[in-house]
Design an enzyme around this catalytic site. Structure first.
Site, PDB file in Angstrom:
ATOM      1  N   SER A   1     -10.092  -0.290   6.985  1.00  0.00           N
ATOM      2  CA  SER A   1      -9.498  -0.174   5.646  1.00  0.00           C
ATOM      3  C   SER A   1      -8.795  -1.403   5.099  1.00  0.00           C
ATOM      4  O   SER A   1      -8.419  -1.411   3.933  1.00  0.00           O
ATOM      5  CB  SER A   1      -8.514   0.989   5.611  1.00  0.00           C
TER       6      SER A   1
ATOM      7  N   SER B   1      -9.779   2.093   2.766  1.00  0.00           N
ATOM      8  CA  SER B   1      -8.892   2.825   1.907  1.00  0.00           C
ATOM      9  C   SER B   1      -7.881   1.961   1.153  1.00  0.00           C
ATOM     10  O   SER B   1      -7.305   2.429   0.175  1.00  0.00           O
ATOM     11  CB  SER B   1      -8.119   3.867   2.737  1.00  0.00           C
TER      12      SER B   1
ATOM     13  N   LYS C   1       0.863  -1.170   0.000  1.00  0.00           N
ATOM     14  CA  LYS C   1       0.000   0.000   0.000  1.00  0.00           C
ATOM     15  C   LYS C   1       0.909   1.232   0.000  1.00  0.00           C
ATOM     16  O   LYS C   1       1.946   1.244   0.695  1.00  0.00           O
ATOM     17  CB  LYS C   1      -0.892  -0.014   1.245  1.00  0.00           C
TER      18      LYS C   1
HETATM   19  N1  GLN Z   1     -13.271   4.523   6.283  1.00  0.00           N
HETATM   20  C1  GLN Z   1     -12.694   4.938   7.517  1.00  0.00           C
HETATM   21  C2  GLN Z   1     -12.265   6.390   7.400  1.00  0.00           C
HETATM   22  O1  GLN Z   1     -12.536   6.960   6.412  1.00  0.00           O
HETATM   23  C3  GLN Z   1     -11.531   4.060   7.882  1.00  0.00           C
HETATM   24  C4  GLN Z   1     -10.335   4.313   7.052  1.00  0.00           C
HETATM   25  C5  GLN Z   1      -9.169   3.457   7.453  1.00  0.00           C
HETATM   26  O2  GLN Z   1      -9.325   2.409   8.096  1.00  0.00           O
HETATM   27  N2  GLN Z   1      -7.995   3.915   7.107  1.00  0.00           N
HETATM   28  O3  GLN Z   1     -11.668   6.938   8.257  1.00  0.00           O
END
Ligand code: GLN
Length: 481
Positions: free
Chosen positions: A175, A151, A76
């Protein structure tokens, strides 16, 4: 070749059926062929990957290979990789080439694994659909107009599309698990502190945790064997022995006590989703587990608490991006203040700015007690719910997401609907617990994930439970067309 798992590729390399150079060329070709429309990768590192593959083949000849030596994978784009662009999905870091490796990146290097490139993600990991990336959205290989989740959507989609056999991810509120569920792969968020955060670009430091994404539980175990462990450079890293996560995969599940939280099986779950999850749980019963209803009474407060705490921490973490030290700097600033403000106005996208505003507000003198402190108290209550629950059960199971992959653009104008995507995943981050998502079935021909939550440091048990399910079912083998 690309349908093989990490475990199978590792065996093929060990037995000399294939070389790392051949594997690397094969996966790079697949990326060339398919990534034009999927957009899983922000940066490809083909030349360096091929050099490393040659070194890996040499190392194997000398007899000091690890199970990962010569196996391709991807990071990532939130993990710093020395000399390789690391953007975090943002214009702010579009030109950032780190002078050092994240601990996670260094560990894969030391193991001899071959990083093919850096995967797409929501900007600074803020999002649930990989649509907020400065480098354009990633498409879910299961449906041409569907999001891959986020994400870590680039990692999930690249593994699902067989462009790489495995990829790293990070999980602050879901995410890893949510995109794993939406792309039909297996992903694990470890216990907070299990995997080093050093060199992992910070979003919300008390919630961020690096983890694993691959098609099978066994491959996740192989990844965690590389990633987990104490790191003196991360002050929240935990100094505790790391087991061999592959060693317990085959333990029988007879007697496993599964808790089903009442609060997670309500009308917010469509009948079709509910059916898939309950069928998966019946499979666990067939494997010898027993099931019990439990309660997590503060579950409905998790999203609200998270969306105070995560933005508060983000507002502090992102203050370092000011155009002075590294990353983007606006053109022709008039003075220092103009440089700060225009750099940040031009370098950050909408969602990142929204979080910085919310976080700064929640931390401001007049509102700190009412919002931030309150949210931290709620967080403790949520953690207590889990501690109570784990007195009675070994693992907790639930759907990973309320619905399968949604259509691109459907939620981009409505941040709150987007935030609700993480309704089943966020509490475990608030509590610091490990949790995994594995493919459990299809709804409307789209993958659905089953979430398994464990007690602190129960990663081996989660991987064992997932592996046993995958020995008995074929959902993890399904591939997008
Ligand atoms: N969707 C959640 C957010 O927008 C979690 C994102 C994540 O786990 N990095 O914060």
């Amino acid at each position: 070749m690309h349908d093989k798992t990490v475990a199978e590729l590792s065996r093929d390399l060990a037995e000399g059926h294939v070389s790392s150079v051949q594997l690397t060329e094969h996966f790079l070709d697949r990326i060339q062929e398919h990534d034009g429309h999927l957009n899983c990768f922000i940066t490809l590192d083909g030349d360096q990957a091929l050099n490393r593959a040659r070194e890996a083949d040499e190392r194997r000849k000398q007899g000091n290979a690890t199970p990962w030596t010569g196996v391709p994978f991807a990071h990532k784009d939130i993990f710093c990789t020395e000399g390789v662009l690391t953007t975090c999905g943002s214009k702010m870091l579009a030109n950032f080439s780190p002078p050092y490796n994240a601990t996670v990146a260094q560990r894969f290097l030391d193991a001899g694994a071959i990083c093919l490139g850096k995967t797409n993600m929501d900007e600074f990991a803020m999002g649930s659909s990989t649509e907020s990336s400065y480098f354009g959205a990633t498409t879910n290989p299961w449906g041409s107009n569907r999001v891959p989740g986020g994400s870590s959507g680039g990692s999930a989609a690249s593994v699902a599309a067989r462009l790489v056999p495995a990829a790293t991810g990070t999980d602050t509120g879901g995410s890893i698990r949510q995109p794993a569920a939406m792309c039909g792969i297996t992903g694990l968020k470890p216990t907070y502190g299990r995997v080093s955060r050093y060199g992992m670009i910070a979003f919300a430091s008390s919630l961020d945790q690096g983890g694993t994404m691959a098609r099978t539980a066994e491959d996740n175990a192989m990844m965690l064997n590389v990633m987990a462990g104490f790191d003196p450079r991360d002050s929240t890293s935990i100094n505790r022995e790391v087991p061999d996560y592959t060693a317990s995969l085959n333990e029988p599940l007879a007697g496993l006590k599964i808790g089903l939280p009442r609060e997670y099986f309500t009308e917010q779950l469509s009948p079709a989703m509910d059916r898939v999850v309950r069928e998966a749980i019946r499979e666990y019963e067939a494997l010898g587990a027993t099931v019990k209803d439990i309660s997590l009474p503060h579950a409905d407060l998790a999203i609200a608490a998270y969306y105070v705490i995560a933005p508060a921490e983000a507002s502090a973490n992102l203050s370092r991006f000011d155009g002075v030290r590294y990353g983007y700097r606006c053109e022709n600033p008039e003075d220092l203040l103009d440089m700060y403000t225009r750099t940040r106005a031009e370098g950050f996208g909408r969602e990142v700015k929204r979080r910085i505003l919310v976080g700064t507000y929640a931390l401001s003198a007049g509102y700190f007690d009412a919002y931030y402190l309150k949210a931290q108290k709620v967080r403790r209550l949520i953690q207590q719910d889990f501690i109570e629950a784990f007195k009675d059960v070994d693992v907790i199971m639930s759907p990973t997401t309320p619905s399968p992959a949604f259509v691109q653009g459907e939620k981009t104008d409505d941040p709150v609907t987007m935030y609700l995507e993480d309704i089943f995943t966020i509490s475990t981050n608030l509590a610091g617990l490990p949790a995994l998502s594995l493919p459990a079935g299809l709804v409307d021909n789209l993958p659905v994930g089953l979430q398994i939550i464990g007690d602190y440091f129960a990663e081996a048990r989660l991987l064992n439970a997932a592996h046993q399910f995958q020995q008995a079912t074929d959902w993890h083998r399904l591939a997008p067309k």
